[in-house]
Scaffold this motif. Sequence first.
Motif, PDB file in Angstrom:
ATOM      1  N   ILE A  14       0.838  -1.202   0.000  1.00  0.00           N
ATOM      2  CA  ILE A  14       0.000   0.000   0.000  1.00  0.00           C
ATOM      3  C   ILE A  14       0.871   1.251   0.000  1.00  0.00           C
ATOM      4  N   LEU A  15       1.910   1.249   0.836  1.00  0.00           N
ATOM      5  CA  LEU A  15       2.826   2.390   0.887  1.00  0.00           C
ATOM      6  C   LEU A  15       3.540   2.583  -0.447  1.00  0.00           C
ATOM      7  N   LEU A  16       3.980   1.479  -1.053  1.00  0.00           N
ATOM      8  CA  LEU A  16       4.650   1.570  -2.351  1.00  0.00           C
ATOM      9  C   LEU A  16       3.696   2.086  -3.423  1.00  0.00           C
ATOM     10  N   TYR A  17       2.432   1.670  -3.326  1.00  0.00           N
ATOM     11  CA  TYR A  17       1.436   2.130  -4.305  1.00  0.00           C
ATOM     12  C   TYR A  17       1.308   3.653  -4.257  1.00  0.00           C
ATOM     13  N   TYR A  18       1.140   4.203  -3.068  1.00  0.00           N
ATOM     14  CA  TYR A  18       0.971   5.653  -2.961  1.00  0.00           C
ATOM     15  C   TYR A  18       2.276   6.392  -3.239  1.00  0.00           C
ATOM     16  N   GLU A 141      10.287  -7.069 -17.444  1.00  0.00           N
ATOM     17  CA  GLU A 141      11.599  -7.611 -17.068  1.00  0.00           C
ATOM     18  C   GLU A 141      11.534  -8.369 -15.743  1.00  0.00           C
ATOM     19  N   ALA A 142      10.414  -9.017 -15.515  1.00  0.00           N
ATOM     20  CA  ALA A 142      10.199  -9.824 -14.312  1.00  0.00           C
ATOM     21  C   ALA A 142       8.919 -10.625 -14.510  1.00  0.00           C
ATOM     22  N   LYS A 143       8.721 -11.590 -13.647  1.00  0.00           N
ATOM     23  CA  LYS A 143       7.466 -12.341 -13.701  1.00  0.00           C
ATOM     24  C   LYS A 143       6.334 -11.407 -13.287  1.00  0.00           C
ATOM     25  N   PRO A 144       5.303 -11.271 -14.115  1.00  0.00           N
ATOM     26  CA  PRO A 144       4.242 -10.314 -13.814  1.00  0.00           C
ATOM     27  C   PRO A 144       3.234 -10.851 -12.801  1.00  0.00           C
ATOM     28  N   THR A 145       2.439  -9.943 -12.276  1.00  0.00           N
ATOM     29  CA  THR A 145       1.280 -10.293 -11.463  1.00  0.00           C
ATOM     30  C   THR A 145       0.021  -9.910 -12.235  1.00  0.00           C
ATOM     31  N   LEU A 146      -0.872 -10.854 -12.412  1.00  0.00           N
ATOM     32  CA  LEU A 146      -2.190 -10.535 -12.969  1.00  0.00           C
ATOM     33  C   LEU A 146      -2.965  -9.813 -11.868  1.00  0.00           C
ATOM     34  N   PHE A 260      -7.291  -6.945 -19.086  1.00  0.00           N
ATOM     35  CA  PHE A 260      -6.402  -7.561 -18.107  1.00  0.00           C
ATOM     36  C   PHE A 260      -5.289  -6.576 -17.778  1.00  0.00           C
ATOM     37  N   GLU A 261      -4.933  -6.499 -16.516  1.00  0.00           N
ATOM     38  CA  GLU A 261      -3.820  -5.647 -16.111  1.00  0.00           C
ATOM     39  C   GLU A 261      -2.745  -6.499 -15.454  1.00  0.00           C
ATOM     40  N   TYR A 262      -1.496  -6.252 -15.867  1.00  0.00           N
ATOM     41  CA  TYR A 262      -0.342  -6.981 -15.345  1.00  0.00           C
ATOM     42  C   TYR A 262       0.635  -5.968 -14.752  1.00  0.00           C
ATOM     43  N   SER A 263       1.090  -6.230 -13.527  1.00  0.00           N
ATOM     44  CA  SER A 263       1.934  -5.274 -12.822  1.00  0.00           C
ATOM     45  C   SER A 263       3.111  -5.987 -12.165  1.00  0.00           C
ATOM     46  N   LEU A 264       4.026  -5.206 -11.610  1.00  0.00           N
ATOM     47  CA  LEU A 264       5.130  -5.768 -10.839  1.00  0.00           C
ATOM     48  C   LEU A 264       4.669  -6.169  -9.445  1.00  0.00           C
ATOM     49  N   LEU A 265       3.886  -5.292  -8.810  1.00  0.00           N
ATOM     50  CA  LEU A 265       3.444  -5.510  -7.437  1.00  0.00           C
ATOM     51  C   LEU A 265       1.959  -5.829  -7.390  1.00  0.00           C
ATOM     52  N   PRO A 266       1.531  -6.613  -6.415  1.00  0.00           N
ATOM     53  CA  PRO A 266       0.108  -6.952  -6.272  1.00  0.00           C
ATOM     54  C   PRO A 266      -0.636  -5.832  -5.550  1.00  0.00           C
ATOM     55  N   PHE A 267      -0.890  -4.726  -6.260  1.00  0.00           N
ATOM     56  CA  PHE A 267      -1.430  -3.543  -5.599  1.00  0.00           C
ATOM     57  C   PHE A 267      -2.899  -3.666  -5.229  1.00  0.00           C
ATOM     58  N   SER A 268      -3.600  -4.662  -5.754  1.00  0.00           N
ATOM     59  CA  SER A 268      -5.011  -4.843  -5.412  1.00  0.00           C
ATOM     60  C   SER A 268      -5.179  -6.097  -4.564  1.00  0.00           C
ATOM     61  N   LYS A 269      -6.265  -6.123  -3.822  1.00  0.00           N
ATOM     62  CA  LYS A 269      -6.557  -7.284  -2.961  1.00  0.00           C
ATOM     63  C   LYS A 269      -7.835  -7.931  -3.463  1.00  0.00           C
ATOM     64  N   LYS A 270      -7.808  -9.218  -3.709  1.00  0.00           N
ATOM     65  CA  LYS A 270      -8.966  -9.930  -4.234  1.00  0.00           C
ATOM     66  C   LYS A 270      -9.575 -10.817  -3.148  1.00  0.00           C
ATOM     67  N   SER A 285       1.404 -20.169 -10.556  1.00  0.00           N
ATOM     68  CA  SER A 285       0.794 -19.784  -9.281  1.00  0.00           C
ATOM     69  C   SER A 285       1.246 -18.402  -8.815  1.00  0.00           C
ATOM     70  N   TYR A 286       2.421 -17.958  -9.260  1.00  0.00           N
ATOM     71  CA  TYR A 286       2.888 -16.623  -8.888  1.00  0.00           C
ATOM     72  C   TYR A 286       2.138 -15.552  -9.678  1.00  0.00           C
ATOM     73  N   ILE A 287       2.062 -15.718 -10.987  1.00  0.00           N
ATOM     74  CA  ILE A 287       1.372 -14.749 -11.828  1.00  0.00           C
ATOM     75  C   ILE A 287      -0.086 -14.585 -11.402  1.00  0.00           C
ATOM     76  N   ASN A 288      -0.713 -15.670 -11.024  1.00  0.00           N
ATOM     77  CA  ASN A 288      -2.139 -15.676 -10.715  1.00  0.00           C
ATOM     78  C   ASN A 288      -2.448 -15.680  -9.214  1.00  0.00           C
ATOM     79  N   ARG A 289      -1.484 -15.298  -8.386  1.00  0.00           N
ATOM     80  CA  ARG A 289      -1.646 -15.501  -6.957  1.00  0.00           C
ATOM     81  C   ARG A 289      -2.756 -14.673  -6.321  1.00  0.00           C
ATOM     82  N   LEU A 290      -3.227 -13.641  -6.968  1.00  0.00           N
ATOM     83  CA  LEU A 290      -4.345 -12.882  -6.424  1.00  0.00           C
ATOM     84  C   LEU A 290      -5.685 -13.566  -6.658  1.00  0.00           C
ATOM     85  N   TYR A 291      -5.683 -14.541  -7.578  1.00  0.00           N
ATOM     86  CA  TYR A 291      -6.946 -15.152  -7.995  1.00  0.00           C
ATOM     87  C   TYR A 291      -7.063 -16.645  -7.687  1.00  0.00           C
ATOM     88  N   ILE A 292      -5.921 -17.321  -7.394  1.00  0.00           N
ATOM     89  CA  ILE A 292      -6.020 -18.758  -7.146  1.00  0.00           C
ATOM     90  C   ILE A 292      -5.434 -19.109  -5.784  1.00  0.00           C
TER      91      ILE A 292
END
Length: 292
Positions: A14-18, A141-146, A260-270, A285-292
Amino acid sequence: MQSIWENKLRYIYILLYYFQRTIKGYLLRDKFAKAISLFIPRADIKHVAGTDSALSELKKKGFSSLGSLLDNYQIEEINSYLSNYSVYDRYDKSRKLFELSEVPEWANTGSYSDEVLLHCPHIFSLANNPLILSIVSQYLEAKPTLSNITLWHSFPAKDKKPKNAEFYHRDVDDFKFVKVFIYLSDVGVESGPHVYVDGSKDSLKLLNIKRYSDEEVFNCFLRSNERVILGGKGDAFIEDTYGLHKGTPVVDGVRTVLQFEYSLLPFSKKNVKVKKTKEIQAYDSYINRLYI
């Protein structure tokens, strides 16, 4: 103990997001992104044909076409499933539900909840499309987060005037991120096409987080850099939406877009998880970790 650590990590995100929202300019933001990527797993996505040209265009202009990613039968299945559910205007904070057959006058859009979308045919598999993940992982340049899945209808504006995201703006969702858009309806000139200013992601002009008029934008950029994105059902494109972009008011019909949005950090909570089938368990499992 794990839950305490997860909560602390969440506060850090959250701090990094802001914090990242205060960093202006693509080059500076990219330096922070490169530093953060050192702490993110390396992408191990296999190279897919078509990646190189799309990646090159994305880096240069901030935009690249992906061609058609859904056929008519798949779109019919998506629409058939969604027809059973109500929608809400994405700019209505109360999220009051309504039916597509009775769109209220105040509604500019109709969006579906995460729970509806996660169980919709084809959507989650498309979010894990090898071509998309190959381009995204190399661009970040890294594994993304969905980080987000959204689908919405845009309705004709009663006054034909732009509202909300129909003004030019920059998205400031993470230090570095990209969005993939798939048209689920035919989009012509009067259907509210998406518009992007080629090359604007790298520019040091108009960096404040606000909506900009066309006049403000084209006092700083050449009108010839404006890309109006027309397309048929199933057509897709990838975009760095830190660049200036907007929707346009729908004059005729209804425009439907999957994003679809792909980011470095998991800025949203599902709070909703997808049902774990064999197909789902095969996804990263890393890319989809907010959803699975």
